[in-house]
Design an enzyme around this catalytic site. Structure first.
Site, PDB file in Angstrom:
ATOM      1  N   ASP A  79      -0.840  -1.251   6.077  1.00 28.77           N
ATOM      2  CA  ASP A  79      -0.780  -0.809   7.463  1.00 28.77           C
ATOM      3  C   ASP A  79      -1.857  -1.478   8.309  1.00 28.77           C
ATOM      4  OD1 ASP A  79       1.386   0.889   7.346  1.00 28.77           O
ATOM      5  OD2 ASP A  79       0.172   2.558   6.575  1.00 28.77           O
ATOM      6  N   GLU A  99       0.843  -1.184   0.000  1.00 27.12           N
ATOM      7  CA  GLU A  99       0.000   0.000   0.000  1.00 27.12           C
ATOM      8  C   GLU A  99       0.888   1.248   0.000  1.00 27.12           C
ATOM      9  OE1 GLU A  99      -1.680   0.292   3.832  1.00 27.12           O
ATOM     10  OE2 GLU A  99      -2.674   2.201   3.466  1.00 27.12           O
ATOM     11  N   ASP A 111      -3.992  -0.146  10.000  1.00 24.29           N
ATOM     12  CA  ASP A 111      -5.021   0.848  10.328  1.00 24.29           C
ATOM     13  C   ASP A 111      -6.227   0.684   9.408  1.00 24.29           C
ATOM     14  OD1 ASP A 111      -4.221   1.749   7.900  1.00 24.29           O
ATOM     15  OD2 ASP A 111      -3.307   3.603   8.622  1.00 24.29           O
ATOM     16  N   ASP A 135      -7.298   2.380   6.771  1.00 28.22           N
ATOM     17  CA  ASP A 135      -7.017   2.410   5.331  1.00 28.22           C
ATOM     18  C   ASP A 135      -6.380   1.112   4.864  1.00 28.22           C
ATOM     19  OD1 ASP A 135      -8.089   4.847   4.932  1.00 28.22           O
ATOM     20  OD2 ASP A 135      -6.182   5.959   4.939  1.00 28.22           O
TER      21      ASP A 135
END
Ligand code: TSJ
Length: 643
Positions: free
Chosen positions: A503, A430, A505, A507
């Site tokens: 990640d 990403e 998180d 996103d």
């Protein structure tokens, strides 16, 4: 009962020593008996015990099973069946109860004898669970008395003892998985919950309760489905838009075997076909699925011809008949043969004939009697056929333009030197900055990097032709080199490990979900074959003076911090949270997340297609309310989608 005890006696008579040797073998090679010693094997222990209670329910003597995770990861399974027989057999001087827990391959699964239909994909039963538990206790309520017996690592620590009186019957087992045997002993409530729900759907009228009593607030659910697999179909389709009001249910039987099928079409494009043999999921399909598919295709084509919706000489393909279809097939038979790589494919050819004739006859009859539904279904299949033809043309066009299978690799791909797919891996990363670190940190001999960026496409709604044109996914398709959809070919796959690195998180989880959805929908063999992984980047970096270490969870952070502090309580440990992959320098990224010697990869299994589909559909579908509800309920999963 006579059959069962006879068989036990034979096995048991051989020698007392064999018993211990048997269970010792289990501890030596646990993987042979439960598949693995990872989380999947750990959960398998529960299924092995619960299967016994389900057999009792199938025999008609039990209608409630309770499963719970107690503090300390102790598992408790309890039923209201007849209770495992406790009488001492004169020939052996032992009880069935003792044999069930100490003799390999005993339990409710004695082939011909005992129960008519029994599960046991691996047929290992209670003795294997016993061998792999550092302690196990069983309590049998029977004949007015409570009988108790205790074990440790397969050995009896307390012989059968009457500990009280009772006015009910049933069996309760409590065990704790042996930490010496398993990589982890931490049970996942949701994993057990999904499995128990599935079993409740498959056994209409059986109540299965589940609870997690480890946390401050207990989690629990109680599942009871009068409609059985009909309600299973409703459940899978609950966030979809069905094309006809209720599911179509069919059943039939021969001597020694039976089958039931429930199906319903929705306005989506995916096929969800979930099959079971003796309540065991058969993700690799087999004869029952083959029979179903053949009969469905024949019935729809015949109906189309008869009603004139299908021109003479035309025909609709099997796949077009299954677009937007949700179907459950459940068969029961006395001697199931499980084949295939993971023993998850049904080999009995008599099940093909049975399911084929039941589905063809009953479905044809249903279509005749319900012409409105018949028209909706046939329209759907005809539209699918037209769309498939259009997609084929679009594919041809693109292929001519930029050679999708071809020699032009995407600009962003940093390929590896080695060309042998079995030895190479691709990191789909990403963001450009993380992509840069990964490119510098990697071992370019066998690791390729493909950075992705920006929002991707909502795959759930996309038809194949749109995916082809999508500039975010085209590089992935090209880099993997195996095509997609009907034409996906594992033999052309350019890397045998496809690693998603995003990640930890929201996103990151979004990207992960999108990619997995895409693989699930359009490169299904990639997931089924176990080629897809998720990289696990660390969450924390701990520094004391010149020493740095990383941690992958809050618990590990605390443990590592204590270790680094050692005997010096005043030592200053600096703890920083990695905000993202982009923040790590190439060396850190290599050491923590990419070096095969030190990294952790999570294999994406999609063992439960139903659950995966739920996440995909809910997170990416159009209906807002279920998505909100889902995210609220699963806040932790939404952040760290845990397949
Ligand atoms: F096997 C086991 F220990 F794992 C286990 C077995 C665990 C649990 C939670 C339940 C059971 C179990 C076994 N529940 N119900 C039974 N039933 C029998 O073993 C049984 C009872 C009566 C008769 C009979 O013919 O009278 C036969 C059987 C096999």
């Amino acid at each position: 009962m006579a059959d069962i005890t006879d068989k036990i006696t034979q096995e048991y008579d051989a020698s007392q020593i064999q018993v211990l040797e048997g269970l010792e073998a289990v501890r030596k090679r646990p993987g042979m008996y439960i598949g693995s010693t990872s989380a999947s094997g750990l959960h398998h222990l529960v299924y092995e015990i619960v299967d016994n209670s389900i057999d009792e329910a199938l025999a008609g003597y039990c209608d409630h099973i309770e499963v719970s995770i107690e503090p300390g990861n102790v598992i408790r399974v309890s039923d209201n069946g007849r209770g495992i027989p406790v009488d001492i057999q004169p020939q052996t001087g032992t009880s069935a109860l003792e044999v069930v827990f100490t003799v390999l391959h005993a339990g409710g699964k004695f082939g011909g004898g005992g129960y008519k239909v029994s599960g046991g994909l691996h047929g290992v039963g209670a003795s294997v669970v016993n061998a792999l538990s550092d302690w196990l206790e069983v309590e049998v309520h029977k004949g007015g008395k409570i009988h108790q017996m205790k074990f440790s690592r397969g050995e009896i620590t307390q012989g059968m003892t009457v500990i009280g009186e009772t006015d009910r019957t049933g069996t309760t087992v409590r065990f704790h998985p042996d930490p010496e045997m398993f990589e982890t002993t931490d049970y996942d409530y949701e994993t057990l919950h999904i499995r128990m729900r599935e079993q409740a759907f498959l056994n209409a009228g059986l109540r299965i309760s589940i609870a997690d009593r480890r946390g401050e607030e207990a989690l629990s659910d109680s599942m009871y489905y009068e409609g059985g697999i009909r309600e299973f179909v409703d459940y899978i389709n609950r966030n979809k838009t069905p094309l006809h009001p209720s599911c179509i249910y069919m059943s039939g039987a021969r001597t020694d075997s039976e089958c039931e099928i429930a199906l319903q079409y929705n306005d989506g494009y995916n096929e969800i076909l979930v099959s079971f043999a003796n309540n065991i999921h058969t993700p690799e399909g087999g004869m029952h699925e083959t029979g179903f598919k053949a009969a469905l295709t024949r019935a729809l084509n015949a109906y189309g011809k008869r009603t004139g919706m299908l021109k003479e000489g035309d025909s609709i393909s099997g796949e077009d008949c299954r677009e937007g279809l949700t179907a459950i097939i459940s068969v029961k038979l006395t001697e199931p043969q499980f084949e295939g790589q993971t023993k998850a494919k049904l080999g009995n050819s008599e099940m093909r004939t049975l399911v084929d004739s039941v589905v063809f006859d009953k479905l044809s009859q249903f279509l005749e009697e319900n012409p409105a539904v018949g028209k909706v279904i046939l329209d759907k299949a005809l539209t699918a056929a037209r769309a498939r033809e259009a997609a084929r043309k679009a594919r041809e066009n693109i292929r001519r333009k930029n050679g999708l299978e071809g020699f032009n690799m995407p600009d962003k791909l940093r390929d590896c030197n080695d060309r042998d797919p079995a030895l190479t891996e691709i990191y789909i990363v990403e963001g450009d900055s993380a992509g840069g670190s990964a490119t510098q940190g990697r071992d370019s001999r066998f690791q390729a990097i493909l950075p992705l960026w920006g929002k991707m496409l909502n795959v759930e709604k996309a038809r194949a032709e749109k995916v082809y044109g999508n500039d975010k996914l085209t590089p992935v398709i090209t880099a993997l080199g195996a095509g997609l959809g009907d034409e996906f070919d594992l033999n052309k796959l350019r890397y045998h490990k496809v690693i998603i690195m995003a990640d930890a998180d929201v996103d990151g989880s979004h990207i992960r979900t999108l990619l997995l959805t895409f693989f699930f929908r359009f490169m299904r063999p990639l997931i089924d074959g176990g080629y897809v992984y998720s990289a696990i980047p660390p969450l924390y970096k701990l520094t004391r003076g010149k020493t740095t270490r990383v941690a992958f969870s809050d618990e590990e952070r605390d443990r590592v911090s204590a270790e680094m502090r050692g005997d010096n309580p005043n030592a200053r440990i600096d703890i920083a949270r990695f905000k993202g992959l982009g923040e790590m320098d190439p060396h850190e990224l290599w050491e923590t997340t990419m070096n095969p010697e030190t990294r952790t990869l999570k294999k994406i299994t999609l063992e439960d297609a139903v659950h995966a589909d739920e996440i995909f559909t809910v997170l990416m579908g159009e209906k807002v309310e279920p998505r909100k509800e889902f995210i609220e309920k699963n806040a932790k999963y939404a952040v760290n989608l845990d397949y």
